[in-house]
Structures are given as structure tokens and as C-alpha cells.
Enzyme design. Structure first.
Site, PDB file in Angstrom:
ATOM      1  N   ARG A 217      49.296  25.626  57.097  1.00  0.00           N
ATOM      2  CA  ARG A 217      48.845  24.504  56.249  1.00  0.00           C
ATOM      3  C   ARG A 217      49.249  24.711  54.797  1.00  0.00           C
ATOM      4  NH1 ARG A 217      45.878  25.020  60.823  1.00  0.00           N
ATOM      5  NH2 ARG A 217      44.547  23.321  61.504  1.00  0.00           N
TER       6      ARG A 217
ATOM      7  N   SER B  95      39.806  19.101  68.416  1.00  0.00           N
ATOM      8  CA  SER B  95      41.049  19.800  68.115  1.00  0.00           C
ATOM      9  C   SER B  95      41.348  19.723  66.626  1.00  0.00           C
ATOM     10  CB  SER B  95      42.213  19.178  68.897  1.00  0.00           C
ATOM     11  OG  SER B  95      43.436  19.590  68.334  1.00  0.00           O
TER      12      SER B  95
ATOM     13  N   ARG C 124      46.244  29.634  80.063  1.00  0.00           N
ATOM     14  CA  ARG C 124      45.505  30.880  79.807  1.00  0.00           C
ATOM     15  C   ARG C 124      44.419  31.163  80.838  1.00  0.00           C
ATOM     16  NH1 ARG C 124      45.315  31.017  73.277  1.00  0.00           N
ATOM     17  NH2 ARG C 124      47.465  31.751  73.073  1.00  0.00           N
TER      18      ARG C 124
ATOM     19  N   ASP D 174      40.713  30.692  70.640  1.00  0.00           N
ATOM     20  CA  ASP D 174      41.838  31.626  70.725  1.00  0.00           C
ATOM     21  C   ASP D 174      41.407  33.036  71.125  1.00  0.00           C
ATOM     22  OD1 ASP D 174      43.611  29.622  70.044  1.00  0.00           O
ATOM     23  OD2 ASP D 174      43.525  30.072  67.901  1.00  0.00           O
TER      24      ASP D 174
ATOM     25  N   ARG E 201      48.720  36.184  72.876  1.00  0.00           N
ATOM     26  CA  ARG E 201      47.314  36.629  72.951  1.00  0.00           C
ATOM     27  C   ARG E 201      47.011  37.333  74.284  1.00  0.00           C
ATOM     28  NH1 ARG E 201      45.596  34.599  68.161  1.00  0.00           N
ATOM     29  NH2 ARG E 201      46.308  32.495  67.660  1.00  0.00           N
TER      30      ARG E 201
ATOM     31  N   LYS F  14      47.513  25.950  76.413  1.00  0.00           N
ATOM     32  CA  LYS F  14      47.931  26.811  75.298  1.00  0.00           C
ATOM     33  C   LYS F  14      49.335  27.369  75.554  1.00  0.00           C
ATOM     34  CE  LYS F  14      44.225  26.199  72.885  1.00  0.00           C
ATOM     35  NZ  LYS F  14      44.286  25.449  71.637  1.00  0.00           N
TER      36      LYS F  14
HETATM   37  C1  S3P Z   1      44.753  25.724  65.637  1.00  0.00           C
HETATM   38  C2  S3P Z   1      43.813  25.048  66.381  1.00  0.00           C
HETATM   39  C3  S3P Z   1      43.512  25.388  67.776  1.00  0.00           C
HETATM   40  C4  S3P Z   1      43.968  26.798  68.119  1.00  0.00           C
HETATM   41  C5  S3P Z   1      45.369  27.062  67.653  1.00  0.00           C
HETATM   42  C6  S3P Z   1      45.466  26.909  66.147  1.00  0.00           C
HETATM   43  C7  S3P Z   1      45.047  25.254  64.273  1.00  0.00           C
HETATM   44  O1  S3P Z   1      44.198  24.472  68.624  1.00  0.00           O
HETATM   45  O2  S3P Z   1      43.874  27.029  69.494  1.00  0.00           O
HETATM   46  O3  S3P Z   1      45.773  28.372  67.992  1.00  0.00           O
HETATM   47  O4  S3P Z   1      45.659  25.993  63.489  1.00  0.00           O
HETATM   48  O5  S3P Z   1      44.644  24.123  63.968  1.00  0.00           O
HETATM   49  P1  S3P Z   1      43.579  23.031  69.007  1.00  0.00           P
HETATM   50  O6  S3P Z   1      43.474  22.260  67.768  1.00  0.00           O
HETATM   51  O7  S3P Z   1      44.571  22.448  69.944  1.00  0.00           O
HETATM   52  O8  S3P Z   1      42.270  23.324  69.654  1.00  0.00           O
END
Ligand code: S3P
Length: 448
Positions: free
Chosen positions: A35, A174, A359, A328, A402, A355
């Protein structure tokens, strides 16, 4: 000889049976790094980012912002990014994002805001991860997006621009979907409102605020909606200004060492400077519920040091809204469950099938390879803990970083050797894992 050694470029050999002791600073948080790079590209001027994740996934995001005109330079202490809408342009070529789902989903939102034509492509794993979850709201805002498999999968072709604000309630909890909409909302006409009924990691909101966006988060804790309180995030079209930031260490990487401290006999590990927010530290609550010996020092509200020591643990149940805060960490928590007396039940894991690997299946296969009694359902796992693990084991990473790291921790926690095939998957997030592992391993065996 080191206890963990690479055999060729893609197999890790681990000799278990030695305690892990000492302190570690794990790499910068991957989610925050993605980000910070994207917002740095949008902000007019030069941003300075220190402590960025060094994994391949964030490198993909850096390449992507470079391909749209941001200038990335290495500085003495980290990276600088020169950005701003005046210097950004349509990418000349297909933007390749490797294994990185966060790059693909968030960049789709960012690119939807510009009147360009862009194509985003991933590796074979990413090409089979669902993108309709971001395509659908972004189309509602006015973007034109096509994907393979009836607009569900990458590669994605995006023609953006002329977006309208939207009022959208997330269909699945999400952070990636929420972030894609907020990034598009930065350049939409009118205000955008995203409602999340279950709180997800809030990095995009926190960083947008820091970069000067007009954003406000309204907490629903006092309404009679969800148990933990969701949020409504309001964003208005905004120009961003550059920032100078230190990215805290990644709790999801720290979790591997915290669990190692808990399950490897005679161990004690201190992991420092982890990003401290409840939405990323769910694994600590789970481990405490399993009676793990964990101490948190949270004098500084932005980061936390966690000390974990070996102790007897018991099984637990992890389900429902709690899953988002450990999304995660399920692979490493499943490993912890093998060393806890009784059965640990994981329910509501459906998202885990989507994922970097499926997983649920890869955790099941990994634990079976270690001889653990485990049952699998459509969206659940039952792990019977407290039994001895097999001595000499070969496991596959299934191309999933992971799973590889969780298997490495399991391999440490009992006498015997472990070979992890497909180890290079770890490079997506934690290139220094083997170095850090060897720095913690002590020369004596459990027998002393
Ligand atoms: C993440 C959000 C999660 C996570 C991913 C990183 C992020 O995914 O599992 O490893 O950086 O916003 P989801 O938004 O699909 O749950």
C-alpha cells in the site's frame, strides 16, 4: 553444519531436535509495504519508505508502479518514490505480478481510476485466483474490466476512468476488496462508501489518512450489527501528499517464530517491533487460548514485542468472525495444534481454498506427511494434537510460502529430518527465513 540447509535451489533440509533461542526482527509488513508503494506512486512529490518487505511480491508492486511512471530509487535507509498524477501514464506493456494477489487486486482498483488500458497478468497460481470480487464493484463504479473464465480470473484487461462513487457492502470480509474500492474511490466523481460487517486489516485506511486523503472510518461497534463491530469507510476524491515512513515488522512472519518458541522444547524467542493491531494479532489470542506461554510488551501502541516460550498447550476451536484476524496464520496455527493436547477444530475456512494454494488441502497434506491425525471437510480441519510426529519426512510447499514456512517450524519441533520441496516459494515474502532460522537454533539436542 547449519540445522537448516538448502539442497539445490528448491529443497530445504532441516534437522530437528534443537531448541530455538534468541531475538529477531522479521521483515517489514508485506500488506503495508504494497500500500505504501502504491500510495507513494499516487502522491505528488517524493515519499521515503524504510523497512519495506524485501519479498518478490512487493518487488512486483514496485515494478508495476515503475511501469506507470513512478520513479523508485534506493536510498541509504530504504527507498524513495517520486509520484504524482502528472507523471503517471498508461503502462507500455503487460504488467506481470507473479504470485502476488495483493498486487493484482489493489492495482486493479488503482488503475480503474485512470483512463488507460492496462493488462495485469500473474503466474499459474495467481491466474487461478478469483478476481470477480474486485471486478464486480469496480464495474459498478464505471470501469470496464475483462478477465479470463467469464470475467473471473487473470489476466485482467482494464479500461478505467470516469468513475462514479459507490455505496458498497462487502460480500466477503476481504481487505483486498475493500482496498481496491477505496483506491478507485480516490479518483471517482462523488463520495464512496464501503461497509464491512466484519472488520478486516485497516492498512489502506490508515495509510490513506497519512497520505492526506479525505477519508473517515465510522465504527459500527455500538450498532446491533456484528459481534465485533464492522466499519463504514467514507472516502472522497483526494490528492495525496508524500510521506516519510518506517514500516513495522510483519506479524504474519513473526507468527512462525512465536509458534516455534511455543512448540520447540526448551525454546524462548523474542520477536520485536511487530505491527500491533488487533486485526493482525489474532494468532496471539488463539495461542493464549491454547495456554501458550506468551508475553506481549505493548508500551508503544504502534508496535509490539512478543516473547514466546515452550510450554504445555491444549487444543482449541477457531471459527466464525475470528478467522479474518488469523487468515494468513492458519497454516502455522495448524502446526501449533499438532503440539497441543486434544483436538483443535478450525471451521469456516472457505477462503483458504482461494489463497496461494488450496490451503485447506495443502495443510492437510503437510500434516499427514508428518504423520499427524487430521480430518478435512469442505471448510474445516480437525487436528489431533499431542501425538509424536514422524521422524523423517518429505513435504511439498505446494508453491505456497506459508505452507513451506509452517512445515519448517514443524520440522524443528521434533527429532528427525525434514525435506521441504518447493522451498523457493518462500521468496515471495521472506527471503531471509533460513538465515533467521539458523541464527536461532542452539547447538544442543532436546536430550541435553
Ligand atoms: C491481504 C488481505 C488478506 C490476506 C492477504 C493480504 C491484504 O486477503 O490473506 O495475504 O494485504 O489486504 P483477503 O483480503 O483476500 O482476505
Amino acid at each position: 553444519m547449519d540445522a537448516a540447509q538448502l539442497v539445490g535451489h528448491d529443497v530445504l533440509h532441516i534437522q530437528g531436535g534443537r531448541p530455538v533461542r534468541g531475538s529477531l526482527l522479521v521483515p517489514g509488513d508485506k500488506s503495508i509495504s504494497h500500500r505504501a508503494v502504491m500510495l507513494g506512486a499516487l502522491a505528488k512529490g517524493e515519499s521515503f519508505l524504510r523497512g519495506l518487505s524485501e519479498g518478490d511480491d512487493v518487488a512486483r508492486t514496485l515494478n508495476a508502479v515503475t511501469s506507470i511512471g513512478a520513479e523508485v530509487c534506493v536510498t541509504k535507509t530504504g527507498l524513495s518514490i517520486k509520484g504524482g498524477q502528472h507523471r503517471l501514464h498508461e503502462p507500455d506493456e503487460v504488467v506481470y505480478l507473479g504470485n502476488s494477489g495483493t498486487s493484482m487486486r489493489l492495482l486493479t482498483g488503482l488503475l480503474a481510476g485512470f483512463k488507460w488500458f492496462s493488462i495485469l497478468q500473474g503466474d499459474s497460481s495467481l491466474s487461478n485466483r478469483p478476481m470477480d470480487r474486485v471486478i464486480e464493484p469496480l464495474k459498478k463504479m464505471g470501469a470496464v474490466i475483462y478477465g479470463r473464465g467469464d470475467n473471473r480470473f487473470p489476466p485482467l484487461a482494464i479500461k478505467g476512468g470516469d468513475l462514479d462513487g459507490i455505496d458498497y457492502t462487502l460480500q466477503i470480509p476481504s481487505a483486498q476488496v475493500k482496498s481496491a474500492i477505496l483506491l478507485a474511490g480516490l479518483r471517482a466523481k462523488g463520495n464512496t462508501r464501503v461497509t464491512e460487517l466484519v472488520p478486516t486489516r485497516a492498512h489502506t485506511e490508515e495509510l490513506l489518512k497519512l497520505f492526506g486523503a479525505d477519508i473517515r472510518v465510522e465504527n459500527l461497534a455500538n450498532s446491533d450489527l456484528p459481534k465485533f463491530g464492522g466499519n463504514v469507510i467514507h472516502i472522497a476524491p483526494s490528492f495525496l501528499h508524500p510521506v516519510d515512513i518506517d514500516i513495522p515488522a510483519d506479524p504474519s512472519q513473526g507468527a512462525f517464530w512465536v509458534v516455534a518458541g511455543c512448540i520447540v522444547p526448551q525454546s524462548e524467542v523474542l520477536v520485536s517491533n511487530l505491527y500491533s493491531s488487533r486485526d493482525r494479532l489474532g494468532f496471539v489470542d488463539v495461542l493464549l487460548g491454547m495456554k501458550a506461554s506468551i508475553e506481549l510488551d505493548d508500551e508503544n501502541c504502534h508496535s509490539v514485542n512478543i516473547k514466546a516460550s515452550h510450554s504445555a498447550m491444549c487444543g482449541t476451536e477457531i471459527l466464525g468472525d475470528q478467522i479474518v484476524s488469523v487468515i494468513d496464520e492458519i497454516p502455522i496455527l495448524a502446526v501449533a495444534a499438532c503440539f497441543a493436547e486434544g483436538t483443535t477444530v478450525f471451521r469456516d475456512l472457505g477462503e483458504l481454498r482461494l489463497k496461494e494454494s488450496d490451503r485447506i488441502e495443502s495443510i492437510y497434506q503437510m500434516l499427514r506427511a508428518f504423520g499427524v491425525q487430521v480430518e478435512v471437510g469442505e471448510d474445516e480441519l480437525l487436528v489431533v494434537g499431542g501425538m509424536p510426529l514422524s521422524a523423517d519426512v518429505t513435504v511439498d510447499s505446494f508453491g505456497d510460502h506459508r505452507i513451506a514456512m509452517a512445515a519448517a517450524v514443524a520440522g524443528l519441533a521434533r527429532e528427525g529430518s525434514t525435506e521441504i520441496k518447493g522451498w523457493s516459494a518462500v521468496n515471495t515474502s521472506y527471503k531471509g527465513f533460513v538465515r533467521d532460522l539458523n541464527s536461532l537454533i542452539q547447538p544442543m539436542s532436546f536430550d541435553g
